[in-house]
Design a protein around this motif. Structure first.
Motif, PDB file in Angstrom:
ATOM      1  N   ARG A 265       0.825  -1.195   0.000  1.00  0.00           N
ATOM      2  CA  ARG A 265       0.000   0.000   0.000  1.00  0.00           C
ATOM      3  C   ARG A 265       0.865   1.254   0.000  1.00  0.00           C
ATOM      4  NH1 ARG A 265       0.899  -2.213   4.841  1.00  0.00           N
ATOM      5  NH2 ARG A 265       1.064  -0.953   6.740  1.00  0.00           N
ATOM      6  N   THR A 266       0.273   2.350  -0.359  1.00  0.00           N
ATOM      7  CA  THR A 266       0.946   3.652  -0.304  1.00  0.00           C
ATOM      8  C   THR A 266       0.201   4.529   0.684  1.00  0.00           C
ATOM      9  OG1 THR A 266       1.704   3.493  -2.599  1.00  0.00           O
ATOM     10  CG2 THR A 266       1.637   5.685  -1.608  1.00  0.00           C
ATOM     11  N   ILE A 267       0.927   5.074   1.644  1.00  0.00           N
ATOM     12  CA  ILE A 267       0.297   5.946   2.632  1.00  0.00           C
ATOM     13  C   ILE A 267       0.886   7.348   2.511  1.00  0.00           C
ATOM     14  CG2 ILE A 267      -0.085   4.025   4.220  1.00  0.00           C
ATOM     15  CD1 ILE A 267       2.250   5.078   5.908  1.00  0.00           C
ATOM     16  N   ILE A 268       0.085   8.312   2.896  1.00  0.00           N
ATOM     17  CA  ILE A 268       0.565   9.695   2.952  1.00  0.00           C
ATOM     18  C   ILE A 268       1.202   9.907   4.314  1.00  0.00           C
ATOM     19  CG2 ILE A 268      -0.111  12.126   2.914  1.00  0.00           C
ATOM     20  CD1 ILE A 268      -2.396  11.345   1.048  1.00  0.00           C
ATOM     21  N   MET A 269       2.461  10.293   4.313  1.00  0.00           N
ATOM     22  CA  MET A 269       3.175  10.465   5.578  1.00  0.00           C
ATOM     23  C   MET A 269       2.695  11.713   6.307  1.00  0.00           C
ATOM     24  SD  MET A 269       7.139   9.603   4.473  1.00  0.00           S
ATOM     25  CE  MET A 269       7.133  10.776   3.087  1.00  0.00           C
ATOM     26  N   PRO A 270       2.564  11.639   7.628  1.00  0.00           N
ATOM     27  CA  PRO A 270       2.344  12.864   8.391  1.00  0.00           C
ATOM     28  C   PRO A 270       3.483  13.837   8.096  1.00  0.00           C
ATOM     29  CG  PRO A 270       2.002  10.939   9.773  1.00  0.00           C
ATOM     30  CD  PRO A 270       2.599  10.447   8.493  1.00  0.00           C
ATOM     31  N   PRO A 271       3.208  15.127   8.012  1.00  0.00           N
ATOM     32  CA  PRO A 271       4.251  16.101   7.676  1.00  0.00           C
ATOM     33  C   PRO A 271       5.499  15.990   8.542  1.00  0.00           C
ATOM     34  CG  PRO A 271       2.110  17.151   7.614  1.00  0.00           C
ATOM     35  CD  PRO A 271       1.884  15.768   8.137  1.00  0.00           C
ATOM     36  N   SER A 272       5.318  15.719   9.839  1.00  0.00           N
ATOM     37  CA  SER A 272       6.480  15.624  10.724  1.00  0.00           C
ATOM     38  C   SER A 272       7.345  14.417  10.366  1.00  0.00           C
ATOM     39  CB  SER A 272       6.040  15.528  12.188  1.00  0.00           C
ATOM     40  OG  SER A 272       5.230  14.385  12.401  1.00  0.00           O
ATOM     41  N   VAL A 273       6.719  13.334   9.903  1.00  0.00           N
ATOM     42  CA  VAL A 273       7.470  12.151   9.482  1.00  0.00           C
ATOM     43  C   VAL A 273       8.230  12.442   8.193  1.00  0.00           C
ATOM     44  CG1 VAL A 273       7.244   9.780   8.602  1.00  0.00           C
ATOM     45  CG2 VAL A 273       5.967  10.499  10.626  1.00  0.00           C
ATOM     46  N   ALA A 274       7.571  13.106   7.256  1.00  0.00           N
ATOM     47  CA  ALA A 274       8.214  13.455   5.992  1.00  0.00           C
ATOM     48  C   ALA A 274       9.429  14.339   6.233  1.00  0.00           C
ATOM     49  CB  ALA A 274       7.213  14.149   5.068  1.00  0.00           C
ATOM     50  N   THR A 275       9.275  15.316   7.132  1.00  0.00           N
ATOM     51  CA  THR A 275      10.390  16.224   7.460  1.00  0.00           C
ATOM     52  C   THR A 275      11.536  15.465   8.116  1.00  0.00           C
ATOM     53  OG1 THR A 275       8.865  18.087   7.767  1.00  0.00           O
ATOM     54  CG2 THR A 275      11.044  18.281   8.773  1.00  0.00           C
ATOM     55  N   LEU A 276      11.191  14.602   9.058  1.00  0.00           N
ATOM     56  CA  LEU A 276      12.213  13.820   9.763  1.00  0.00           C
ATOM     57  C   LEU A 276      13.002  12.948   8.796  1.00  0.00           C
ATOM     58  CD1 LEU A 276      11.806  11.899  13.093  1.00  0.00           C
ATOM     59  CD2 LEU A 276      12.556  10.672  11.070  1.00  0.00           C
ATOM     60  N   THR A 335      -8.272   6.556  15.628  1.00  0.00           N
ATOM     61  CA  THR A 335      -9.710   6.346  15.785  1.00  0.00           C
ATOM     62  C   THR A 335     -10.322   7.421  16.668  1.00  0.00           C
ATOM     63  OG1 THR A 335      -9.389   3.954  15.572  1.00  0.00           O
ATOM     64  CG2 THR A 335     -11.482   4.690  16.485  1.00  0.00           C
ATOM     65  N   ASP A 336      -9.666   7.682  17.803  1.00  0.00           N
ATOM     66  CA  ASP A 336     -10.164   8.734  18.696  1.00  0.00           C
ATOM     67  C   ASP A 336     -10.126  10.093  18.029  1.00  0.00           C
ATOM     68  OD1 ASP A 336     -10.833   7.094  20.752  1.00  0.00           O
ATOM     69  OD2 ASP A 336      -9.001   7.386  21.894  1.00  0.00           O
ATOM     70  N   GLY A 337      -9.207  10.251  17.083  1.00  0.00           N
ATOM     71  CA  GLY A 337      -9.106  11.530  16.374  1.00  0.00           C
ATOM     72  C   GLY A 337     -10.129  11.685  15.270  1.00  0.00           C
ATOM     73  N   GLY A 338     -10.905  10.619  15.024  1.00  0.00           N
ATOM     74  CA  GLY A 338     -11.986  10.722  14.051  1.00  0.00           C
ATOM     75  C   GLY A 338     -11.705  10.107  12.701  1.00  0.00           C
ATOM     76  N   VAL A 339     -10.579   9.400  12.535  1.00  0.00           N
ATOM     77  CA  VAL A 339     -10.292   8.738  11.261  1.00  0.00           C
ATOM     78  C   VAL A 339     -11.285   7.592  11.075  1.00  0.00           C
ATOM     79  CG1 VAL A 339      -8.573   7.455   9.926  1.00  0.00           C
ATOM     80  CG2 VAL A 339      -7.847   9.327  11.418  1.00  0.00           C
ATOM     81  N   ASP A 340     -11.951   7.555   9.925  1.00  0.00           N
ATOM     82  CA  ASP A 340     -12.970   6.526   9.707  1.00  0.00           C
ATOM     83  C   ASP A 340     -12.320   5.168   9.469  1.00  0.00           C
ATOM     84  OD1 ASP A 340     -13.083   5.866   6.517  1.00  0.00           O
ATOM     85  OD2 ASP A 340     -12.434   7.924   6.903  1.00  0.00           O
ATOM     86  N   PRO A 341     -13.043   4.065   9.763  1.00  0.00           N
ATOM     87  CA  PRO A 341     -12.482   2.715   9.669  1.00  0.00           C
ATOM     88  C   PRO A 341     -11.924   2.362   8.299  1.00  0.00           C
ATOM     89  CG  PRO A 341     -14.530   2.652  10.903  1.00  0.00           C
ATOM     90  CD  PRO A 341     -14.404   4.043  10.355  1.00  0.00           C
ATOM     91  N   LYS A 342     -12.590   2.783   7.219  1.00  0.00           N
ATOM     92  CA  LYS A 342     -12.116   2.427   5.877  1.00  0.00           C
ATOM     93  C   LYS A 342     -10.772   3.078   5.581  1.00  0.00           C
ATOM     94  CE  LYS A 342     -13.584   2.058   1.078  1.00  0.00           C
ATOM     95  NZ  LYS A 342     -14.685   2.291   0.106  1.00  0.00           N
ATOM     96  N   THR A 343     -10.640   4.341   5.954  1.00  0.00           N
ATOM     97  CA  THR A 343      -9.366   5.038   5.753  1.00  0.00           C
ATOM     98  C   THR A 343      -8.276   4.412   6.617  1.00  0.00           C
ATOM     99  OG1 THR A 343     -10.500   7.111   5.250  1.00  0.00           O
ATOM    100  CG2 THR A 343      -8.179   7.260   5.880  1.00  0.00           C
ATOM    101  N   LEU A 344      -8.609   4.120   7.864  1.00  0.00           N
ATOM    102  CA  LEU A 344      -7.648   3.521   8.781  1.00  0.00           C
ATOM    103  C   LEU A 344      -7.215   2.135   8.289  1.00  0.00           C
ATOM    104  CD1 LEU A 344      -6.045   3.709  11.389  1.00  0.00           C
ATOM    105  CD2 LEU A 344      -8.048   2.837  12.617  1.00  0.00           C
ATOM    106  N   ALA A 345      -8.162   1.368   7.736  1.00  0.00           N
ATOM    107  CA  ALA A 345      -7.838   0.041   7.207  1.00  0.00           C
ATOM    108  C   ALA A 345      -6.814   0.156   6.087  1.00  0.00           C
ATOM    109  CB  ALA A 345      -9.106  -0.648   6.698  1.00  0.00           C
ATOM    110  N   GLY A 346      -6.962   1.182   5.243  1.00  0.00           N
ATOM    111  CA  GLY A 346      -5.999   1.393   4.160  1.00  0.00           C
ATOM    112  C   GLY A 346      -4.617   1.737   4.673  1.00  0.00           C
ATOM    113  N   ILE A 347      -4.563   2.552   5.733  1.00  0.00           N
ATOM    114  CA  ILE A 347      -3.282   2.931   6.316  1.00  0.00           C
ATOM    115  C   ILE A 347      -2.605   1.730   6.961  1.00  0.00           C
ATOM    116  CG2 ILE A 347      -2.156   4.343   8.098  1.00  0.00           C
ATOM    117  CD1 ILE A 347      -4.407   6.409   7.675  1.00  0.00           C
ATOM    118  N   LEU A 348      -3.399   0.924   7.672  1.00  0.00           N
ATOM    119  CA  LEU A 348      -2.850  -0.223   8.408  1.00  0.00           C
ATOM    120  C   LEU A 348      -2.575  -1.428   7.518  1.00  0.00           C
ATOM    121  CD1 LEU A 348      -5.109  -0.099  11.596  1.00  0.00           C
ATOM    122  CD2 LEU A 348      -2.709   0.579  11.446  1.00  0.00           C
ATOM    123  N   GLY A 349      -3.165  -1.436   6.323  1.00  0.00           N
ATOM    124  CA  GLY A 349      -2.968  -2.581   5.441  1.00  0.00           C
ATOM    125  C   GLY A 349      -3.861  -3.742   5.780  1.00  0.00           C
TER     126      GLY A 349
END
Length: 392
Positions: A265-276, A335-349
């Protein structure tokens, strides 16, 4: 070569011992001669009934001679010819252990074509009580429910292939009863514990980036160890997960595919991760984002990451999580931050979003409170509107 008689050809005859035999052709040997299946009864009427049952059971089936092999022989054949290039080394090791220690000793002598659902059910019941190879001080020989489930899933898959190859008529593992899947509450770091952990890794030059990326992306341990610089697109801010690193038996690592097809899968990195990682790229010494500290031509060893995590948690007096619990921590935060299950499933693989939803519903109390407040406000607004309409 013998002339092939049609599959499904059936007869009834009275034997010399007084019994009636119902017999049908269920397949053919390699030389073309027929293979038979018989059932016996005391009366001609009962034998006729059994003949009809056999005809229904083996309708449109033409088994091959290999149906006479034992279950133990089939499991070896299945592993060597069908699974050897499709599963990871550690999975192969686990399957081999289950075959050698549970299946072969308890039911491996049974002929493949004669296996029934009742045989498989008795097998599951038996290994549940006596299947543990090395007795546990408390549990003795009792096999865990999860292990019985794993054996069932492996055996079911092997029997499906046997059906496809015309070694058996139907899968005898179907309609069996196995222990229910039990879910235990995932162990995660809460907000304050996570802050302490993130502060602590600031003093770990070698490990900081690794653990920071982990808690910000929730990658599996083998996946984060297997990241290459070529997997990162800094222009797009994306990270492609293509492989997984696992511990090799006898030492070293094995580099293979991800756990599931959805794992690629391809995920979009959090900006802080991309910078690091952008800053880290300038000091790269080879293709691996996280190279092994003593042998940098290899990726970081997954067991090293696990041991370091335990050391950090112990020093900080935090719960001694498993490495996978960092993934749960990420998913909990998302999840607590409001990310929906389908999006989270894609991130987690995850293969299925329903699995993600089932796994992390236990951490959505804040979301449920929020939903409750929304519904309450809606109903209050509805009641106010109704009251106003009533006054008009």
């Amino acid at each position: 070569m013998a002339k092939r008689r049609p599959q499904g050809d059936g007869t009834i005859r009275k034997r010399s011992d007084g019994r009636w035999e119902a017999r049908i052709i269920i397949g053919h040997k390699n030389d073309g001669s027929p293979m038979y299946k018989s059932a016996f009864a005391k009366t001609q009427k009962s034998a006729l009934k059994q003949l009809h049952q056999l005809l229904d059971l083996y309708r449109d089936v033409d088994l091959t001679e290999e149906c006479r092999m034992t279950l133990g022989e089939w499991m070896d054949k299945w592993m060597d010819e069908y699974m050897i290039f499709t599963i990871k080394e550690n999975t192969i090791k686990g399957y081999r252990s289950q075959i050698d220690h549970q299946i072969k000793p308890f039911i491996g002598h049974k002929q493949l074509a004669s296996l029934t659902t009742a045989d498989i059910q008795k097998f599951y019941n038996k290994i549940k009580k006596e299947g543990r190879v090395h007795p546990h001080p408390i549990h003795g020989h009792v096999l865990s429910d999860s292990m019985v489930r794993k054996i069932h899933m492996m055996l079911h898959e092997a029997m499906e292939v046997a059906v496809r190859e015309r070694y058996i008529v139907r899968n005898p593992t179907d309609n069996t009863t196995i222990p229910k899947k039990t879910t235990t509450e995932k162990q995660v770091l809460d907000d304050s514990q996570l802050n302490r952990f993130l502060e602590a890794i600031q003093g770990e030059p070698y490990w900081h980036d690794f653990f920071y990326v982990e808690v910000m992306t929730g990658l599996r341990r083998g996946e984060i160890c297997g990241i290459k610089w070529s997997d990162i697109d800094f222009n797009e801010g994306t990270l492609c997960i293509k492989r997984s690193v696992s511990t090799k038996e006898g030492g070293g690592v094995s580099i293979g595919e991800t756990k599931t097809d959805a794992g690629v899968r391809t995920i979009i990195m959090p900006p802080s991760v991309a910078t690091l990682l952008w800053k880290k790229r300038s000091d790269a010494i080879n293709e691996w984002v996280f190279p092994h500290y003593t042998n940098p031509s290899d990726p970081l060893h997954p067991s090293s990451a696990y041991k370091k995590l335990k050391t950090l948690l112990k020093r900080l007096e935090l719960p001694l999580l498993k490495f996978h619990d960092l993934r749960h921590t990420f998913a909990t935060q998302a999840t607590d931050g409001g990310v929906d299950p389908k999006t989270l499933a894609g991130i987690l693989g995850h293969t299925d979003a329903s699995f993600t939803l089932d796994t992390y519903t236990h951490v959505t109390s804040d979301m449920q409170r929020g939903a409750s407040a929304i519904v309450n406000n809606m109903m209050q607004q509805f009641l106010i509107t109704e009251e106003n309409n009533g006054e008009q």
